[in-house]
Design a protein around this motif. Structure first.
Motif, short mmCIF file in Angstrom:
data_model
loop_
_atom_site.label_atom_id
_atom_site.label_comp_id
_atom_site.label_asym_id
_atom_site.label_seq_id
_atom_site.Cartn_x
_atom_site.Cartn_y
_atom_site.Cartn_z
N ASN A 169 -5.57 6.07 12.75
CA ASN A 169 -6.32 6.49 13.75
C ASN A 169 -7.82 6.10 13.91
O ASN A 169 -8.50 5.87 14.83
N ALA A 170 -8.17 5.77 12.48
CA ALA A 170 -9.70 5.42 12.51
C ALA A 170 -9.77 3.76 12.69
O ALA A 170 -11.01 3.25 12.29
N GLY A 171 -8.80 3.12 13.03
CA GLY A 171 -8.66 1.71 13.20
C GLY A 171 -8.59 0.78 11.85
O GLY A 171 -8.72 -0.35 12.09
N GLN A 172 -8.28 1.34 10.60
CA GLN A 172 -8.19 0.69 9.43
C GLN A 172 -6.65 -0.01 9.65
O GLN A 172 -5.83 0.32 9.85
N ASN A 173 -6.64 -1.45 8.97
CA ASN A 173 -5.55 -2.19 8.81
C ASN A 173 -5.16 -1.79 7.75
O ASN A 173 -5.51 -1.84 6.71
N LEU A 174 -3.59 -1.30 7.84
CA LEU A 174 -2.90 -0.81 6.79
C LEU A 174 -1.67 -1.70 6.57
O LEU A 174 -0.99 -2.14 7.48
N ILE A 175 -1.31 -1.62 5.32
CA ILE A 175 0.11 -2.22 5.19
C ILE A 175 0.77 -1.09 4.27
O ILE A 175 0.16 -0.72 3.08
N LEU A 176 2.06 -0.42 4.74
CA LEU A 176 2.70 0.56 3.98
C LEU A 176 3.90 -0.24 3.21
O LEU A 176 4.67 -0.79 4.00
N ILE A 177 3.97 -0.60 2.00
CA ILE A 177 5.08 -1.35 1.53
C ILE A 177 6.06 -0.33 0.85
O ILE A 177 5.62 0.73 0.19
N GLY A 178 7.12 -0.08 1.18
CA GLY A 178 8.10 0.77 0.58
C GLY A 178 9.51 0.32 0.28
O GLY A 178 9.92 -0.59 1.08
N VAL A 179 10.27 0.93 -0.81
CA VAL A 179 11.62 0.62 -0.77
C VAL A 179 12.25 1.34 0.28
O VAL A 179 11.94 2.42 0.77
N THR A 180 13.41 0.84 0.78
CA THR A 180 13.94 1.16 2.19
C THR A 180 14.34 2.69 2.22
O THR A 180 13.95 3.20 3.09
N TYR A 181 14.90 3.20 1.30
CA TYR A 181 15.17 4.74 1.24
C TYR A 181 14.12 5.59 1.30
O TYR A 181 14.16 6.47 1.92
N ALA A 182 13.10 5.07 0.55
CA ALA A 182 11.90 6.00 0.60
C ALA A 182 11.02 5.91 1.98
O ALA A 182 10.81 7.07 2.47
#
Length: 326
Positions: A169-182
């Motif tokens: 919401n604050a406009g921060q560029n994010l990368i969420l890297i995750g194992v598929t099931y999680a």
């Protein structure tokens, strides 16, 4: 020879091929396991003049042999996630700086400056064991963001949900890297509408859920996170480089990595673009182990050295690489 011509400045296929052939000769001379394998195939080293003529070492050798091209002490030994009682792959890395340079430059080739991002990592099954090359990479990338908001999450989903929404919401560029099931667990807990977040899955259900085909999985994730595309990372214990997909399951390699697709009936011949076969990887960052690996993944190659992963050979044990079973 870890000072082979600078692999990170390769800018043409011709240059790649030249360095790959030089690497092949070096590894034939210095890697006992690889040399025995080539000799078993009656390889005439002098006659190898093209990438397609190079023998590719089956990836299973990393489970049964020490695959190294020098006598230096390993600075890190990465291991694969095997199910209980199953042999795991070991990648003895004698120059960890080469791995760091490979994934840092690879990331920057596809995503730009790491300091522009906050990285959130949801990698429970990797965090809960020793020796994961993925955790080594992500931990370093998290530190390189220089942002205190970056970090790992195990089972503290509520904290992760709060942070994702607040930063997005604050406009921060994010990368969420995750194992598929999680990632699936997360969207079952909360539906998102993310504007500034890249969702990157590293594949694998780790025995936690039934495998799904990529289209179905990505549709669920797109809907759950409110994003238009799902990114993916293709890497494995036995490689020091990663390919990335920015959507649609089509991966691109960094300039020092290429794939060839072999015939599933005859491992020494190749299929044409768009045809399904076994994925062979040339990873020039693997100079100190083996740069020519025949994986157990099935895929198709497309123009511009891009490729798709379609599944894996039936008889192979399912494990960590980015894989959806057909």
């Amino acid at each position: 020879m870890s000072s082979i011509p600078d692999i990170f400045s390769i800018s043409s296929h011709k240059q790649f091929e030249k360095i790959a052939l030089k690497t092949f000769r070096f590894q034939y001379e210095n890697n006992l396991v690889y040399r025995e394998f080539c000799d078993f195939l009656k390889t005439d080293v002098q006659k190898i003049k093209a990438l397609e003529q190079i023998p590719f070492l089956p990836i299973q050798f990393f489970k049964s042999h020490k695959v190294v091209s020098n006598t230096n002490v390993a600075e890190e030994t990465f291991t694969s996630s095997g199910t209980t009682g199953m042999a795991t792959s070991k990648h003895h890395v004698t120059d960890i700086l080469l791995y760091e340079e490979s994934y840092r430059k690879g990331f920057s080739q596809f995503y730009g400056n790491i300091e522009d991002y906050v990285i959130l990592a949801l990698l429970p099954s990797y965090l809960e064991r020793e020796g994961s090359s993925l955790i080594y990479m992500v931990e370093d990338l998290i530190q390189m963001t220089n942002n205190p908001e970056s970090g790992f999450y195990l089972h503290n989903h509520d904290e992760l949900i709060e942070k994702l929404i607040r930063l997005d919401n604050a406009g921060q560029n994010l990368i969420l890297i995750g194992v598929t099931y999680a990632l699936l667990d997360l969207i079952e807990k909360k539906k998102f509408q993310l504007q500034n977040t890249i969702i990157m899955e590293t594949g694998g259900m780790k025995g936690q859920r039934k495998e799904m085909i990529r289209e179905e999985l990505h549709e669920l994730l797109c809907e759950g996170f409110g994003v238009a595309a799902i990114h993916s990372e293709y890497g494995m214990t036995e490689l020091l480089s990663q390919a990335y997909s920015l959507g649609n399951g089509v991966f691109e390699c960094p300039s020092w990595m290429q794939i060839l697709v072999r015939d599933t009936e005859d491992a020494l011949t190749y299929v044409s673009e768009g045809k399904t076969g076994g994925i062979n990887v040339i990873d020039l960052a693997n100079i100190n182990s083996c740069s020519f690996i025949a994986t157990q993944d099935l895929g198709k190659k497309y123009p511009n050295n891009s490729f798709e992963v379609l599944g894996r050979f039936d008889n192979s044990d399912i494990r960590g690489c980015n894989l959806m079973v057909i």
